[in-house]
Motif scaffolding. Structure first.
Motif, PDB file in Angstrom:
ATOM      1  N   GLY A 126       0.817  -1.203   0.000  1.00  0.00           N
ATOM      2  CA  GLY A 126       0.000   0.000   0.000  1.00  0.00           C
ATOM      3  C   GLY A 126       0.852   1.255   0.000  1.00  0.00           C
ATOM      4  N   ILE A 127       1.902   1.264   0.781  1.00  0.00           N
ATOM      5  CA  ILE A 127       2.805   2.422   0.816  1.00  0.00           C
ATOM      6  C   ILE A 127       3.490   2.587  -0.530  1.00  0.00           C
ATOM      7  CG2 ILE A 127       4.959   3.296   1.840  1.00  0.00           C
ATOM      8  CD1 ILE A 127       3.985   2.123   4.507  1.00  0.00           C
ATOM      9  N   ARG A 128       3.908   1.483  -1.144  1.00  0.00           N
ATOM     10  CA  ARG A 128       4.594   1.526  -2.444  1.00  0.00           C
ATOM     11  C   ARG A 128       3.691   2.164  -3.505  1.00  0.00           C
ATOM     12  NH1 ARG A 128       9.274   0.479  -5.279  1.00  0.00           N
ATOM     13  NH2 ARG A 128       8.809  -0.472  -7.259  1.00  0.00           N
ATOM     14  N   PHE A 129       2.412   1.692  -3.554  1.00  0.00           N
ATOM     15  CA  PHE A 129       1.492   2.253  -4.543  1.00  0.00           C
ATOM     16  C   PHE A 129       1.156   3.707  -4.234  1.00  0.00           C
ATOM     17  CE2 PHE A 129       0.241  -2.237  -5.559  1.00  0.00           C
ATOM     18  CZ  PHE A 129       0.615  -2.182  -6.900  1.00  0.00           C
ATOM     19  N   TYR A 130       1.073   4.065  -2.972  1.00  0.00           N
ATOM     20  CA  TYR A 130       0.764   5.423  -2.569  1.00  0.00           C
ATOM     21  C   TYR A 130       1.883   6.377  -2.991  1.00  0.00           C
ATOM     22  CZ  TYR A 130      -0.243   9.498   0.313  1.00  0.00           C
ATOM     23  OH  TYR A 130      -0.490  10.762   0.732  1.00  0.00           O
ATOM     24  N   THR A 131       3.130   5.943  -2.754  1.00  0.00           N
ATOM     25  CA  THR A 131       4.258   6.810  -3.114  1.00  0.00           C
ATOM     26  C   THR A 131       4.412   6.940  -4.623  1.00  0.00           C
ATOM     27  OG1 THR A 131       5.784   4.957  -2.873  1.00  0.00           O
ATOM     28  CG2 THR A 131       5.544   6.432  -1.011  1.00  0.00           C
ATOM     29  N   LYS A 132       4.082   5.869  -5.375  1.00  0.00           N
ATOM     30  CA  LYS A 132       4.155   5.946  -6.842  1.00  0.00           C
ATOM     31  C   LYS A 132       3.083   6.870  -7.391  1.00  0.00           C
ATOM     32  CE  LYS A 132       6.185   1.908  -8.856  1.00  0.00           C
ATOM     33  NZ  LYS A 132       5.967   0.776  -9.727  1.00  0.00           N
ATOM     34  N   SER A 133       1.896   6.844  -6.799  1.00  0.00           N
ATOM     35  CA  SER A 133       0.806   7.651  -7.334  1.00  0.00           C
ATOM     36  C   SER A 133       0.948   9.132  -6.981  1.00  0.00           C
ATOM     37  CB  SER A 133      -0.534   7.118  -6.839  1.00  0.00           C
ATOM     38  OG  SER A 133      -0.642   7.279  -5.449  1.00  0.00           O
ATOM     39  N   THR A 134       1.682   9.460  -5.938  1.00  0.00           N
ATOM     40  CA  THR A 134       1.841  10.859  -5.545  1.00  0.00           C
ATOM     41  C   THR A 134       3.059  11.503  -6.227  1.00  0.00           C
ATOM     42  OG1 THR A 134       3.087  10.213  -3.579  1.00  0.00           O
ATOM     43  CG2 THR A 134       0.714  10.595  -3.332  1.00  0.00           C
ATOM     44  N   SER A 135       3.944  10.693  -6.798  1.00  0.00           N
ATOM     45  CA  SER A 135       5.115  11.314  -7.424  1.00  0.00           C
ATOM     46  C   SER A 135       4.939  11.579  -8.883  1.00  0.00           C
ATOM     47  CB  SER A 135       6.350  10.491  -7.266  1.00  0.00           C
ATOM     48  OG  SER A 135       6.168   9.125  -7.272  1.00  0.00           O
TER      49      SER A 135
END
Length: 135
Positions: A126-135
């Motif tokens: 979840g953190i991985r997808f969150y950081t990819k979507s915000t960058s």
């Protein structure tokens, strides 16, 4: 006392089981409590539910006062034929496996050993997808 030593069977007493004619068996004696139904502090349903059986235990469990016990004399109508009262049977609980606290603890530990790593993995993804979507 109201009666001159009359002996009743449980079947005879059981016929007096309504609000217009209510008899109880308490301590081997038979009482006609019909006139007392409205005045009973616990209500008439308590007395009506005790008809047709030996109500001694019900009476004793409540813990009636000495004045209540003295009042019973005016409602006495006779004795009960003890041979007509079914013998009390002792309650024997069903056989069940012994509850083993250790097995329950083992199950909880195994469940946590499975769920905690799964939760960590889900959090990481979840953190991985969150950081990819915000960058």
């Amino acid at each position: 006392m109201g009666a001159d030593g009359k002996v009743y069977t449980l079947a005879e007493v059981s016929q007096h089981n309504n609000s217009k004619d209510c008899w109880l068996v308490i301590g081997g004696k038979v009482y006609d409590v019909t006139k007392f139904l409205e005045d009973h502090p616990g209500g008439d349903e308590v007395l009506l539910s005790a008809t047709g059986k030996d109500a001694t235990d019900d009476f004793e469990d409540v813990g009636h006062s000495s004045s209540a016990r003295a009042m019973m004399d005016e409602y006495f109508v006779g004795e009960i034929d003890a041979s007509t009262i079914p013998a009390k049977t002792k309650y024997i609980p069903p056989k069940q496996p012994h509850y083993n606290q250790d097995k329950t603890s083992e199950f909880i530990i195994k469940l946590l050993q499975f769920l905690v790593p799964l939760a960590i993995l889900g959090l990481a993804v979840g953190i991985r997808f969150y950081t990819k979507s915000t960058s």
